[in-house]
Scaffold this active site. Structure first.
Site, PDB file in Angstrom:
ATOM      1  N   GLY A  82     -12.469 -13.054  40.085  1.00  0.00           N
ATOM      2  CA  GLY A  82     -12.970 -14.390  39.411  1.00  0.00           C
ATOM      3  C   GLY A  82     -12.025 -15.232  39.230  1.00  0.00           C
ATOM      4  O   GLY A  82     -10.886 -15.147  39.469  1.00  0.00           O
ATOM      5  N   TYR A 145     -17.876 -21.598  34.324  1.00  0.00           N
ATOM      6  CA  TYR A 145     -17.572 -20.060  34.267  1.00  0.00           C
ATOM      7  C   TYR A 145     -18.737 -19.351  33.504  1.00  0.00           C
ATOM      8  O   TYR A 145     -18.811 -18.262  34.035  1.00  0.00           O
ATOM      9  CB  TYR A 145     -16.344 -20.048  33.443  1.00  0.00           C
ATOM     10  CG  TYR A 145     -15.728 -18.794  33.310  1.00  0.00           C
ATOM     11  CD1 TYR A 145     -15.242 -17.960  34.315  1.00  0.00           C
ATOM     12  CD2 TYR A 145     -15.690 -17.927  32.059  1.00  0.00           C
ATOM     13  CE1 TYR A 145     -14.628 -16.671  34.328  1.00  0.00           C
ATOM     14  CE2 TYR A 145     -15.229 -16.881  31.815  1.00  0.00           C
ATOM     15  CZ  TYR A 145     -14.519 -16.015  33.064  1.00  0.00           C
ATOM     16  OH  TYR A 145     -14.247 -14.879  32.984  1.00  0.00           O
TER      17      TYR A 145
END
Length: 239
Positions: A82, A145
């Site tokens: 990520g 996010y």
């Protein structure tokens, strides 16, 4: 530590540093055959390193082909890779948004899709998606996010309904404030504030997360699926 019934093949995406590296090491030490993808740096000794950008389907397919040739079909997938592009909403560009979504959500989808079919054929699979406490708590400056990480909950629960009869589980681990290179650059005041907010009174370690993932990946955890397991010292209180 729960026993490993056989030396299963594990893939950890984003396994070169931080939580990903710790998970790769933990699986290796527990007797699994481990592969890890990375874009830069390297992976721990005893782990098969495969360079892969999960935003590129061709690279994802090539990575799986390499792992299948060297170790065998992936039986445990830990989708950890990520990125962050933190900034407040009014300053967030389309690129800031898209880069995070492409990696954290769409990239995870690509990896899960490639792993699922062999798992279904084998009638065994463990899929663990690494989310975050901010997925359900929210966080200023992290709309991109937190959105990408919240979506992983829906992904895991839909996977559970699609794949459950094939003995394939899909769960989410949601780490809180974990001591890594990324958090080490934060100021002392910020870290002190988090400690006050965390009921456990401390920041988490990468090993705290790795142990939770090992539990969900074990053969003995086959009746746990669609769950969100917080590893946050109580910060999110299950949210």
């Amino acid at each position: 530590m729960l026993p490993v019934t056989e030396s299963r093949v594990v893939l950890v995406t984003g396994g070169s540093k931080g939580i990903g590296r710790a998970m790769a090491e933990a699986f290796r030490d527990a007797g699994y055959r481990v592969a890890a993808t990375y874009r830069s740096g390297g992976v721990p000794d005893g782990v098969l390193g495969v360079t892969c950008d999960i935003t590129d389907q061709g690279q994802v397919d090539q990575a799986f082909e390499t792992i299948e040739k060297e170790l065998g079909p992936v039986e445990v997938l830990v989708a950890n890779a990520g990125v962050t592009r933190d900034t407040l909403l009014m300053r967030m560009s389309d690129d800031d948004w898209q880069t995070v979504i492409d990696t954290n959500l769409t990239g995870t989808f690509r990896v899960v899709r490639r792993a699922a079919r062999p798992m279904m054929r084998a009638r065994f699979g463990r899929i663990v998606l690494i989310s975050s406490v901010v997925a359900l708590l929210g966080s200023p400056g992290q709309i991109n996010y937190s959105s990408s990480k919240a979506a992983l909950v829906g992904m895991a629960r839909s996977l559970t309904r699609e794949l459950g009869t094939r003995n394939v589980t899909a769960n989410v681990v949601a780490p809180g404030f974990i001591e890594t290179d990324m958090t080490s650059v934060l100021g002392e005041d910020t870290i002190a504030d988090y400690r006050k907010r965390i009921p456990a009174g401390r920041l988490g370690s990468v090993d705290d997360v790795a142990r939770a993932v090992l539990f969900l990946a074990n053969d003995s955890s086959g009746y746990i699926s669609g769950a969100v397991l917080p590893v946050d010292g109580g910060l999110g209180m299950g949210h």
